[in-house]
Design a protein around this motif. Structure first.
Motif, PDB file in Angstrom:
ATOM      1  N   ASP A  33       0.814  -1.225   0.000  1.00  0.00           N
ATOM      2  CA  ASP A  33       0.000   0.000   0.000  1.00  0.00           C
ATOM      3  C   ASP A  33       0.850   1.278   0.000  1.00  0.00           C
ATOM      4  O   ASP A  33       0.679   2.151   0.866  1.00  0.00           O
ATOM      5  N   PHE A  62      -4.792 -10.199   6.065  1.00  0.00           N
ATOM      6  CA  PHE A  62      -3.836  -9.113   6.265  1.00  0.00           C
ATOM      7  C   PHE A  62      -3.513  -8.987   7.754  1.00  0.00           C
ATOM      8  O   PHE A  62      -4.423  -9.047   8.582  1.00  0.00           O
ATOM      9  N   MET A  64      -1.135  -6.405  10.146  1.00  0.00           N
ATOM     10  CA  MET A  64      -0.215  -5.272  10.223  1.00  0.00           C
ATOM     11  C   MET A  64      -0.240  -4.664  11.620  1.00  0.00           C
ATOM     12  O   MET A  64      -1.293  -4.238  12.092  1.00  0.00           O
ATOM     13  N   TRP A 101      -3.804  -0.604   8.345  1.00  0.00           N
ATOM     14  CA  TRP A 101      -3.815  -0.750   6.888  1.00  0.00           C
ATOM     15  C   TRP A 101      -3.267   0.507   6.209  1.00  0.00           C
ATOM     16  O   TRP A 101      -2.654   1.357   6.844  1.00  0.00           O
ATOM     17  N   ASP A 154      -8.104   3.104   3.860  1.00  0.00           N
ATOM     18  CA  ASP A 154      -7.361   3.658   2.723  1.00  0.00           C
ATOM     19  C   ASP A 154      -7.491   5.178   2.582  1.00  0.00           C
ATOM     20  O   ASP A 154      -7.904   5.692   1.522  1.00  0.00           O
ATOM     21  N   GLU A 202     -11.340   0.212  -4.205  1.00  0.00           N
ATOM     22  CA  GLU A 202     -10.818   0.660  -2.908  1.00  0.00           C
ATOM     23  C   GLU A 202      -9.549   1.467  -3.164  1.00  0.00           C
ATOM     24  O   GLU A 202      -9.241   1.819  -4.290  1.00  0.00           O
ATOM     25  N   THR A 255      -4.604  -8.051  -4.334  1.00  0.00           N
ATOM     26  CA  THR A 255      -4.661  -6.591  -4.200  1.00  0.00           C
ATOM     27  C   THR A 255      -3.564  -5.932  -5.029  1.00  0.00           C
ATOM     28  O   THR A 255      -2.528  -6.533  -5.317  1.00  0.00           O
ATOM     29  N   HIS A 257      -2.185  -1.687  -4.728  1.00  0.00           N
ATOM     30  CA  HIS A 257      -2.487  -0.411  -4.065  1.00  0.00           C
ATOM     31  C   HIS A 257      -1.320   0.475  -4.423  1.00  0.00           C
ATOM     32  O   HIS A 257      -0.186   0.023  -4.478  1.00  0.00           O
ATOM     33  N   HIS A 272       2.172  -2.428  -5.395  1.00  0.00           N
ATOM     34  CA  HIS A 272       2.707  -3.620  -4.730  1.00  0.00           C
ATOM     35  C   HIS A 272       2.276  -4.902  -5.435  1.00  0.00           C
ATOM     36  O   HIS A 272       1.190  -4.970  -6.014  1.00  0.00           O
ATOM     37  N   ARG A 284       3.085  -8.559   0.949  1.00  0.00           N
ATOM     38  CA  ARG A 284       3.353  -7.897  -0.326  1.00  0.00           C
ATOM     39  C   ARG A 284       4.613  -7.042  -0.284  1.00  0.00           C
ATOM     40  O   ARG A 284       5.152  -6.776   0.796  1.00  0.00           O
TER      41      ARG A 284
HETATM   42  O1  FUB Z   1      -3.408  -3.614   3.010  1.00  0.00           O
HETATM   43  C1  FUB Z   1      -4.710  -3.941   3.393  1.00  0.00           C
HETATM   44  C2  FUB Z   1      -5.664  -3.582   2.311  1.00  0.00           C
HETATM   45  O2  FUB Z   1      -5.351  -4.317   1.146  1.00  0.00           O
HETATM   46  C3  FUB Z   1      -5.612  -2.154   1.873  1.00  0.00           C
HETATM   47  O3  FUB Z   1      -6.227  -1.293   2.733  1.00  0.00           O
HETATM   48  C4  FUB Z   1      -6.215  -2.276   0.536  1.00  0.00           C
HETATM   49  O4  FUB Z   1      -6.087  -1.139  -0.259  1.00  0.00           O
HETATM   50  C5  FUB Z   1      -5.536  -3.488   0.003  1.00  0.00           C
HETATM   51  O5  FUB Z   1      -4.262  -3.199  -0.515  1.00  0.00           O
END
Ligand code: FUB
Length: 439
Positions: A33, A62, A64, A101, A154, A202, A255, A257, A272, A284
């Motif tokens: 991202d 995901f 993070m 995110w 985002d 998104e 994804t 971004h 990415h 990623r």
């Molecule tokens: O990285 C988590 C989510 O995946 C992001 O918020 C989206 O844009 C997608 O890349």
């Protein structure tokens, strides 16, 4: 000596102060991202930080925990400024949610404002928070509460020429609202600028160029996300769909971004893919490629490259597996170490005549004397190294029986300046190259 040990040694010797790579631009950790911004004459990169999940519920999702910031002056050497904000720092956030995110960062009146999504305590879904710092590389101190009236992920902030700021975000489509002067509160009701009825959208990234406003976004038109864009005469739309900036990932990453940035007269696309994690697309890595506009302001489609951008220093490890072009046959790329993909890739030349090129290598004053190559071969052969078509070295590779060996030979006829390299197998079979380096 393996690549990681050599890398650490170069760092200790002060040969460079950051991470060096082609695409992906950062190794040793996952980055996703990417929002890139120019502050104080440098490019600052604000990515998410994917990690393999320490908690069961996110093993396949995901995960993070925090953010790092990176900076570069040449888009080749990147400095990692370390952790600038962590989930445990966010007063309103659920500190065990691992949901830091995609972020953004903008500068206004002496303060850097870092916008980030996270899961709030005791609530479902996502809110968007703001953290501030006196420097573009943090650390960032989060405000006590997320932005009121915003639910989603985002965030992207457009600071218009008249000083007005707009917040774009993703939540059941792409939304925009004006921000107050303090950048921490909405100044208008959110407007839906692109909904999801024609495919999921998104990750908005909005910018202004020559009086036109661009809304760019990941869009699932088929199976995985491509990057698309729309244009308008106003930051709040209506936006007219214009086309695709980047097609679906060749690595199968669900994804993508991105952000677009002009730096030193050239536009770049930061995006990415999952190059270092081919079997799990939630880990990623950020890549960069050059981007060009047509005369009418529309954007030319970007095809992802391995070579990426920037000029490589001949004295750095040149990863020819991140080639610019290659022969149709006889060249195969694979990971050096299947158990540690961050060690990168190797180039396998299967038969005579196979070649790769690696463009834009800076040989400085042309006084470098030697070339070293980390090689391995089952059958032995000769690697020829050319700069802009002139042979500058022949490297005789012995049979190494499964071992990597670093060979060094003298250079002949090297000219000063920036050259395109070609490495070919001029005789023999089955020679593998990890990297080459000039000294
Ligand atoms: O990285 C988590 C989510 O995946 C992001 O918020 C989206 O844009 C997608 O890349």
């Amino acid at each position: 000596m393996n690549k990681r040990v050599l890398f650490v040694l170069l760092l200790c010797l002060g040969a460079f102060s950051g991470l060096v790579a082609q695409n992906p631009i950062i190794s040793g950790q996952f980055t996703a991202d990417p929002t890139a911004r120019v502050f104080e004459g440098k490019v600052y990169l604000y990515p998410s930080h994917d990690i393999p999940s320490p908690v069961e519920r996110l093993q396949e999702w995901f995960c993070m925990e925090d953010y790092h910031v990176f900076s570069s002056e040449d888009l080749v050497k990147w400095t990692d400024h370390g952790v600038v904000l962590s989930q445990s720092d966010v007063p309103w956030g659920d500190a065990g949610s691992y949901s830091m995110w995609a972020p953004d960062c903008v500068y206004k009146n002496g303060t850097y404002y870092f916008f980030f999504p996270a899961s709030p305590k005791g609530e479902k879904g996502f809110r968007i928070g703001v953290a501030t710092s006196d420097t573009p590389f943090g650390p960032f101190k989060p405000l006590a509460e997320p932005i009121a009236g915003v639910q989603g992920i985002d965030p992207c902030v457009l600071l218009d020429k008249d000083g007005q700021a707009y917040l774009y975000w993703s939540g059941r489509g792409l939304n925009v609202a004006r921000l107050k002067n303090n950048l921490t509160e909405l100044d208008s009701a959110p407007v839906l600028v692109a909904d999801v009825k024609d495919g999921f959208k998104e990750g908005p990234f909005a910018f202004e160029r020559n009086g036109k406003y661009y809304l760019t976004y990941p869009w699932v038109k088929d199976k995985t996300e491509c990057l698309a864009y729309a244009m308008s005469d106003s930051p709040m739309g209506p936006f007219e769909y214009k086309g695709i900036i980047m097609d679906q990932s060749p690595t199968g990453c669900w994804t993508n971004h991105h952000s677009l940035l002009e730096y030193k007269g050239q536009w770049y696309l930061f995006y990415h893919h999952n190059d270092y994690s081919p079997d799990f697309d939630k880990n990623r890595s950020v890549c960069i490629d050059s981007l060009f506009f047509n005369a009418d302001g529309t954007i030319r489609q970007v095809v992802p490259t391995l070579r990426g951008v920037g000029i490589a220093d001949a004295r750095s490890l040149i990863q020819i597996d991140r080639y610019s072009t290659k022969s149709e046959e006889g060249v195969f790329i694979d990971y050096v170490n299947q158990d540690d993909k961050f060690e990168g890739w190797k180039t396998f030349f299967s038969h005579e005549g196979a070649w790769v090129t690696f463009h834009r290598v800076d040989f400085g004053d042309g006084k470098l004397q030697k070339v070293s190559a980390r090689v391995s071969s089952e059958m032995g052969g000769t690697l020829q190294v050319c700069a802009d078509g002139h042979v500058i070295a022949d490297i005789e590779v012995p049979v190494t029986v499964g071992r990597w060996q670093t060979l060094t030979v003298p250079l002949t006829g090297l000219q000063e300046g920036v050259h395109n390299l070609c490495v070919s197998l001029s005789s023999g079979r089955n020679v593998q190259v990890d990297w080459i380096r000039f000294e």
